[in-house]
Design a protein around this motif. Structure first.
Motif, PDB file in Angstrom:
ATOM      1  N   LEU A 103       0.733   5.763 -12.475  1.00 12.73           N
ATOM      2  CA  LEU A 103       0.707   6.893 -11.452  1.00 12.73           C
ATOM      3  C   LEU A 103       0.446   6.487 -10.024  1.00 12.73           C
ATOM      4  O   LEU A 103       1.233   6.945  -9.023  1.00 12.73           O
ATOM      5  CB  LEU A 103      -0.484   7.642 -11.956  1.00 12.73           C
ATOM      6  CG  LEU A 103      -0.371   8.593 -12.958  1.00 12.73           C
ATOM      7  CD1 LEU A 103      -1.645   9.250 -13.501  1.00 12.73           C
ATOM      8  CD2 LEU A 103       0.946   9.929 -12.904  1.00 12.73           C
ATOM      9  N   ALA A 104      -0.414   5.297  -9.524  1.00  8.48           N
ATOM     10  CA  ALA A 104      -0.332   4.918  -8.362  1.00  8.48           C
ATOM     11  C   ALA A 104       0.699   4.416  -7.909  1.00  8.48           C
ATOM     12  O   ALA A 104       1.333   4.598  -6.793  1.00  8.48           O
ATOM     13  CB  ALA A 104      -1.482   3.852  -8.417  1.00  8.48           C
ATOM     14  N   GLN A 105       1.355   3.812  -8.801  1.00  7.28           N
ATOM     15  CA  GLN A 105       2.827   2.893  -8.307  1.00  7.28           C
ATOM     16  C   GLN A 105       4.126   3.854  -8.078  1.00  7.28           C
ATOM     17  O   GLN A 105       5.151   3.359  -7.571  1.00  7.28           O
ATOM     18  CB  GLN A 105       3.059   1.505  -9.018  1.00  7.28           C
ATOM     19  CG  GLN A 105       1.982   0.673  -8.641  1.00  7.28           C
ATOM     20  CD  GLN A 105       2.376  -0.915  -9.323  1.00  7.28           C
ATOM     21  OE1 GLN A 105       1.385  -1.351  -9.973  1.00  7.28           O
ATOM     22  NE2 GLN A 105       3.657  -1.328  -9.250  1.00  7.28           N
ATOM     23  N   ILE A 106       3.908   5.128  -8.734  1.00  8.27           N
ATOM     24  CA  ILE A 106       5.123   5.964  -8.472  1.00  8.27           C
ATOM     25  C   ILE A 106       5.041   6.836  -7.331  1.00  8.27           C
ATOM     26  O   ILE A 106       5.542   7.552  -6.837  1.00  8.27           O
ATOM     27  CB  ILE A 106       5.367   7.027  -9.812  1.00  8.27           C
ATOM     28  CG1 ILE A 106       4.171   7.790 -10.061  1.00  8.27           C
ATOM     29  CG2 ILE A 106       5.658   6.102 -11.002  1.00  8.27           C
ATOM     30  CD1 ILE A 106       4.582   8.832 -11.041  1.00  8.27           C
ATOM     31  N   THR A 143       7.399  -1.450  -6.739  1.00  2.16           N
ATOM     32  CA  THR A 143       6.607  -2.670  -6.556  1.00  2.16           C
ATOM     33  C   THR A 143       6.430  -3.071  -5.105  1.00  2.16           C
ATOM     34  O   THR A 143       5.865  -3.952  -4.658  1.00  2.16           O
ATOM     35  CB  THR A 143       7.212  -3.932  -7.322  1.00  2.16           C
ATOM     36  OG1 THR A 143       8.632  -4.204  -6.851  1.00  2.16           O
ATOM     37  CG2 THR A 143       7.202  -3.605  -8.775  1.00  2.16           C
ATOM     38  N   CYS A 144       7.147  -2.361  -4.329  1.00  4.38           N
ATOM     39  CA  CYS A 144       7.091  -2.429  -2.671  1.00  4.38           C
ATOM     40  C   CYS A 144       5.860  -1.593  -2.230  1.00  4.38           C
ATOM     41  O   CYS A 144       5.704  -0.658  -2.116  1.00  4.38           O
ATOM     42  CB  CYS A 144       8.306  -2.050  -2.142  1.00  4.38           C
ATOM     43  SG  CYS A 144       8.199  -2.167  -0.180  1.00  4.38           S
ATOM     44  N   LYS A 145       4.852  -2.335  -1.638  1.00  7.75           N
ATOM     45  CA  LYS A 145       3.486  -1.732  -1.063  1.00  7.75           C
ATOM     46  C   LYS A 145       3.647  -0.486   0.048  1.00  7.75           C
ATOM     47  O   LYS A 145       3.399   0.513  -0.195  1.00  7.75           O
ATOM     48  CB  LYS A 145       2.618  -2.680  -0.518  1.00  7.75           C
ATOM     49  CG  LYS A 145       1.283  -2.172  -0.274  1.00  7.75           C
ATOM     50  CD  LYS A 145       0.648  -3.294   0.627  1.00  7.75           C
ATOM     51  CE  LYS A 145      -0.722  -2.727   1.161  1.00  7.75           C
ATOM     52  NZ  LYS A 145      -1.561  -3.837   1.618  1.00  7.75           N
ATOM     53  N   LYS A 146       5.027  -0.826   0.780  1.00 12.05           N
ATOM     54  CA  LYS A 146       5.103   0.047   2.103  1.00 12.05           C
ATOM     55  C   LYS A 146       5.793   1.445   1.512  1.00 12.05           C
ATOM     56  O   LYS A 146       5.460   2.278   1.778  1.00 12.05           O
ATOM     57  CB  LYS A 146       6.196  -0.624   2.733  1.00 12.05           C
ATOM     58  CG  LYS A 146       6.738   0.237   3.915  1.00 12.05           C
ATOM     59  CD  LYS A 146       7.665  -0.471   4.611  1.00 12.05           C
ATOM     60  CE  LYS A 146       8.151   0.311   5.950  1.00 12.05           C
ATOM     61  NZ  LYS A 146       9.313  -0.145   6.679  1.00 12.05           N
ATOM     62  N   ASP A 147       6.723   1.202   0.462  1.00 13.42           N
ATOM     63  CA  ASP A 147       7.292   2.517  -0.163  1.00 13.42           C
ATOM     64  C   ASP A 147       6.142   3.395  -0.832  1.00 13.42           C
ATOM     65  O   ASP A 147       6.393   4.517  -0.836  1.00 13.42           O
ATOM     66  CB  ASP A 147       8.437   2.147  -1.116  1.00 13.42           C
ATOM     67  CG  ASP A 147       9.680   1.433  -0.461  1.00 13.42           C
ATOM     68  OD1 ASP A 147       9.615   1.689   0.864  1.00 13.42           O
ATOM     69  OD2 ASP A 147      10.634   0.756  -0.888  1.00 13.42           O
ATOM     70  N   ILE A 150      -3.970  -2.417  -2.818  1.00 12.10           N
ATOM     71  CA  ILE A 150      -4.178  -3.777  -2.054  1.00 12.10           C
ATOM     72  C   ILE A 150      -3.130  -4.869  -2.547  1.00 12.10           C
ATOM     73  O   ILE A 150      -2.418  -4.404  -3.370  1.00 12.10           O
ATOM     74  CB  ILE A 150      -5.617  -3.953  -2.775  1.00 12.10           C
ATOM     75  CG1 ILE A 150      -5.716  -4.104  -4.081  1.00 12.10           C
ATOM     76  CG2 ILE A 150      -6.774  -2.879  -2.177  1.00 12.10           C
ATOM     77  CD1 ILE A 150      -7.158  -4.462  -4.423  1.00 12.10           C
ATOM     78  N   ASP A 151      -3.452  -5.778  -1.699  1.00  6.49           N
ATOM     79  CA  ASP A 151      -2.458  -7.002  -1.923  1.00  6.49           C
ATOM     80  C   ASP A 151      -2.912  -7.886  -3.224  1.00  6.49           C
ATOM     81  O   ASP A 151      -2.127  -8.129  -3.814  1.00  6.49           O
ATOM     82  CB  ASP A 151      -2.304  -7.668  -0.951  1.00  6.49           C
ATOM     83  CG  ASP A 151      -1.508  -7.201   0.409  1.00  6.49           C
ATOM     84  OD1 ASP A 151      -0.505  -6.401   0.156  1.00  6.49           O
ATOM     85  OD2 ASP A 151      -2.047  -7.159   1.482  1.00  6.49           O
ATOM     86  N   LYS A 152      -4.142  -7.858  -3.347  1.00  2.64           N
ATOM     87  CA  LYS A 152      -4.893  -8.564  -4.396  1.00  2.64           C
ATOM     88  C   LYS A 152      -4.353  -8.146  -5.595  1.00  2.64           C
ATOM     89  O   LYS A 152      -4.506  -6.580  -5.900  1.00  2.64           O
ATOM     90  CB  LYS A 152      -6.330  -8.799  -4.096  1.00  2.64           C
ATOM     91  CG  LYS A 152      -7.236  -9.711  -5.168  1.00  2.64           C
ATOM     92  CD  LYS A 152      -8.535  -9.553  -4.938  1.00  2.64           C
ATOM     93  CE  LYS A 152      -9.362 -10.266  -5.607  1.00  2.64           C
ATOM     94  NZ  LYS A 152     -10.839 -10.367  -5.605  1.00  2.64           N
ATOM     95  N   GLY A 180      -3.975  -3.201  -7.282  1.00  8.57           N
ATOM     96  CA  GLY A 180      -3.125  -4.017  -6.801  1.00  8.57           C
ATOM     97  C   GLY A 180      -1.886  -3.754  -7.352  1.00  8.57           C
ATOM     98  O   GLY A 180      -1.499  -2.733  -8.236  1.00  8.57           O
ATOM     99  N   ILE A 181      -0.734  -4.386  -6.854  1.00  6.30           N
ATOM    100  CA  ILE A 181       0.517  -3.894  -7.204  1.00  6.30           C
ATOM    101  C   ILE A 181       1.119  -4.834  -8.455  1.00  6.30           C
ATOM    102  O   ILE A 181       1.033  -6.138  -8.335  1.00  6.30           O
ATOM    103  CB  ILE A 181       1.526  -4.259  -6.162  1.00  6.30           C
ATOM    104  CG1 ILE A 181       1.362  -3.190  -5.108  1.00  6.30           C
ATOM    105  CG2 ILE A 181       2.913  -3.993  -6.513  1.00  6.30           C
ATOM    106  CD1 ILE A 181       1.960  -3.558  -3.836  1.00  6.30           C
TER     107      ILE A 181
END
Length: 855
Positions: A630-633, A309-313, A567-569, A645-646
């Motif tokens: 997939l995007a968030q792994i 859930t961390c955008k940077k990571d 993206i943040d949104k 978005g996250i």
């Protein structure tokens, strides 16, 4: 008075040991066999398909089943995988050195959750032991003794169930006083009852501090988490008690933080086919796991079950995947090296428990050499230099193993001849004696053939008589008088003489001493290797991460995945998205039909998707959730373009199923799962709802589906939702609620046939084409014709589909003056709508339905 049954000394010894390990199958070493007796023998004979016999036991008989000791690695995994705990009882002294019964004792206990045996482990999966404890909150810990992975968590029951289904432990430890409360909560898992005193907080905090050599657990972030400390200590205590081994390779414990990972419950894991635990069907993990190392594959599975859930990571992973995708020489070089790297993560546990084989030592050395080659190559890349700088070259470890172990050692220590020449002077001399002795044997044989003129004379060896001359019966008259006969066979006789006996003593003495020295040098080596365990584990984590990222790059190239923009949104915009599993399951030559999806909190929060069965509604829903995962792994996604978005929670309610064993109907299961969703929403939730309400009557289903959609629309969180339904009446919601938009999966009507176009387009539809689907499924023409006639009749009689006021939808079909309606009205008058939760409303609805049933 009944006389006591007499027992043989052996069975008496067995019964004493068995009493201490009553819940284990006891493998009792007797000579060259492992024997099982009594009920253990009955169980073992069935599982292992070995002969069940009976053994004389004083004045009675006892069941017996056994197998040769050298077959232990064949039979032990079968017993453990059948859900049994196994205690191995060895002979603790040489039978030749005692006239009494041999001393025996249990040297190891193997359970489903605690095993270091390669044959009982799955290479690409962790073998987690879990412990659960309740004291207001739930505490749970997961420990894989073979890799040293150690995790703990404290929270509510729903979170604990989610973690258990994700980690899939092979064994769960529960206190005896809580077993009845917990055993039904965690069905389909092997559970072991543990004495209550072992769950004492003070006892377990001392175990953890002693094991980690700390005075406080603050450094691990679990200080003050009483239930986590209890369950963690229980896991460590259990492993120490069962394995009788050092476990200092378990050198850290991690706190599971829900805020760092996406919430994915067991329903979502199953519905999206992320991992098929007990099925051979294709799953997401099968599609994206192109790792080369076992530890890489195990890490990838955790990444999939716990997306970031961390955008940077997330972006950092995407960046690495892009670099590997773009740099072909780098990608191919690493890929080739990783193929030959062994499971160094599990080798660490073998070092700590002194179970490492000479072959595994060389595998470790060769793996370290390959890792160093990767380190050197990555040093030339500015983007990967940060990762490569963390790799420890372990040159001393490489030199130690290279100096001590031969190049091609045996897999078993018992085979011998694995220590290099030059390590030990005495060993070198004894090996020379042994080599010369073999020359002496050949010379002695030649001399005796000349003396006796027995051309077929041979020298043989067995454990009973040692070395001997074998003379065929046709030549036994030529045997000299000074030879001593030791054995008569059908076609030959065996003899010894003084020269052969002297030579035998020299050879056997040197063999025994050689074995002693090799074992001694090997123990020294293992002690030295223990000093490198932390560095080996560190390198293993780095290589595992590189392996996972490389896998993502290879899969992205092979399947034409693109890098998503994070993206943040809280929104989703996917252009020509595809289902990663279905597109790999299609027949050769058939292409998957992609679809666009736009979801946001401004104007398109809920997509109400209609269309007939088999049209592709469910595929569109599932592919959207899978693309987000997939995007968030850190993987690329099957689409032409994706802005995502996250999300911190992904929920699914898909398909109809029941839970008969718990007395729950299809509808109750559906409502339970839906209640779990609406009660755990967040502002970054993604919801997938497929056919809500079809487990009950049409009007009930429409009412519930409408109410749920309205609740999701109106709640402050505004969770993004894909809602597939057969209830075309729900299309009316678009007119009433600003952020609900109608879509349907298009088809082409060809008269008596329909063609599925599988394209998502704007607008609702009022046709289900169920009869057409039935025809495609092969229903007899008679049934199809009858159903068409009934459909026409119903369509002429039915009222308008338009829903003006949802609260009047069902009530208008009853007599307002009936006793049932008066009772329902009374109940509704007393309902506190302002303070009702969605679950309360569903329960109340069930009560009203029961009143009507009793009519």
């Amino acid at each position: 008075m009944k006389s006591k049954v007499k027992e043989t000394p052996l069975i008496s010894q067995y019964n004493r040991i068995k009493a201490k390990y009553h819940d284990n199958i006891l493998l009792f070493r007797v000579g060259d066999f492992y024997e099982t007796f009594g009920n253990d023998a009955i169980i073992a004979s069935k599982i292992l398909d070995i002969v069940l016999t009976k053994r004389a036991n004083g004045s009675s008989n006892i069941e017996l089943a056994g197998f040769p000791y050298h077959s232990l690695q064949t039979y032990l995994p079968k017993l453990v995988r059948s859900g049994n705990k196994v205690a191995i009882c060895e002979q603790l002294e040489d039978p030749k050195m005692t006239k009494k019964i041999v001393k025996r004792g249990v040297t190891e206990i193997i359970t489903p959750g605690v095993t270091f045996n390669d044959n009982t482990l799955e290479i690409k999966k962790n073998n987690f032991l879990a412990s659960v404890y309740i004291d207001k909150l739930f505490g749970i810990s997961f420990l894989d003794a073979t890799t040293g992975d150690f995790f703990t968590y404290e929270g509510d029951e729903i979170s604990i169930k989610r973690l258990i289904n994700s980690f899939n432990p092979k064994e769960i430890l529960i206190s005896k006083t809580q077993i009845n409360e917990l055993k039904n909560k965690f069905t389909n898992f092997y559970k072991t009852e543990i004495d209550d005193w072992i769950f004492d907080y003070d006892f377990n905090i001392n175990i953890l501090n002693e094991h980690f050599n700390t005075k406080s657990l603050k450094g691990f972030g679990i200080n003050g988490m009483k239930n986590s400390i209890v369950t963690s200590g229980v896991c460590l205590h259990y492993i120490k008690e069962t394995s009788n081994n050092n476990i200092f390779h378990i050198n850290s414990i991690s706190r599971i933080d829900n805020k760092s990972n996406v919430w994915i419950d067991q329903f979502t894991i199953k519905n999206l086919e992320i991992i098929n635990q007990n099925s051979e069907d294709l799953s997401l993990i099968d599609i994206i796991d192109s790792t080369n190392t076992p530890m890489g594959s195990r890490l990838l599975k955790r990444w999939v079950l716990f997306p970031l859930t961390c955008k940077k990571d997330i972006i950092e992973r995407h960046k690495s995947v892009q670099l590997l995708k773009d740099d072909q020489p780098l990608r191919l070089f690493i890929d080739e090296k990783l193929k030959f790297i062994s499971d160094i993560e599990r080798i660490c546990s073998k070092i700590a428990t002194t179970k490492i084989s000479p072959k595994s030592c060389v595998d470790l050395m060769n793996s370290c050499i390959l890792i160093n080659e990767i380190k050197v190559y990555l040093n030339n890349s500015l983007d990967f230099k940060k990762i490569s700088s963390k790799i420890n070259p372990l040159e001393n470890l490489i030199n130690i193993i290279n100096h001590t172990i031969v190049d091609n050692p045996p897999a078993l220590v018992s085979k011998g001849n694995f220590i290099k020449n030059g390590v030990n002077v005495e060993l070198d001399e004894l090996r020379k004696v042994k080599r010369n002795a073999e020359i002496y044997l050949d010379n002695l044989l030649k001399e005796e053939i000349e003396k006796t003129e027995i051309s077929s004379l041979k020298i043989g060896f067995n454990n009973i008589f040692g070395y001997y001359f074998e003379v065929r019966n046709t030549h036994k008259e030529k045997v000299p008088d000074n030879w001593t006969r030791k054995q008569t066979l059908v076609s030959a006789e065996r003899y010894i003489n003084d020269e052969l006996k002297e030579l035998e003593i020299k050879i056997l003495t040197s063999n025994g001493r050689i074995q002693e020295i090799e074992l001694s040098e090997y123990e020294i080596l293992i002690k030295k290797l223990n000093e490198f365990i932390n560095d080996i584990k560190s390198n293993s984590k780095i290589i595992s991460t590189i392996d996972c990222l490389l896998s993502f790059s290879k899969v992205s190239i092979d399947n034409n995945y693109v890098r998503p923009k994070i993206i943040d949104k809280v929104s989703i915009e996917i252009k020509n998205g595809r289902h990663p599993i279905i597109e790999k399951s299609l027949p050769i030559g058939e292409k998957y039909i992609p679809n666009n999806i736009i979801l946001n909190k401004d104007y398109q929060q809920i997509l109400m998707i209609t269309g007939p069965n088999m049209s592709g509604k469910s595929a569109v829903l599932r592919q959207t959730a899978l693309i987000v995962i997939l995007a968030q792994i850190g993987c690329f996604v099957p689409a032409e373009k994706a802005e995502i978005g996250i999300f911190d929670k992904i929920f699914t309610r898909v398909g109809a199923s029941d839970n008969i064993s718990s007395g729950e109907s299809t509808f109750m299961v559906e409502m339970n799962e839906t209640a779990s969703i609406v009660n755990n929403l967040s502002k970054r939730s993604l919801i997938i709802l497929d056919e809500i309400g079809r487990g009950t009557s049409t009007y009930d289903g429409i009412s519930i589906a409408w109410a749920i959609a309205k609740y999701i629309h109106d709640i402050d969180y505004k969770p993004l939702t894909l809602f597939a339904t057969h209830y075309h009446e729900l299309n009316e919601m678009e007119k009433k609620y600003s952020r609900i938009k109608n879509f349907h999966v298009s088809i082409k009507n060809l008269g008596d046939k329909i063609l599925f176009l599988r394209k998502l387009v704007k607008g609702g539809t009022s046709h289900s084409f169920g009869i057409h689907v039935g025809k495609m499924a092969g229903l007899p023409a008679q049934i199809i014709n009858t159903s068409e006639k009934i459909l026409k009749d119903l369509e002429q009689k039915k009222p308008s589909n338009k829903v003006n006021e949802i609260d009047e939808l069902q009530l208008t079909i009853f007599d307002n003056n009936s006793s049932e309606m008066k009772e329902i009205k009374k109940i509704l008058d007393n309902v506190d709508i302002e303070n009702m939760t969605p679950v309360d409303s569903l329960i109340q609805l069930s009560n009203l339905k029961q009143i009507l049933k009793n009519k």
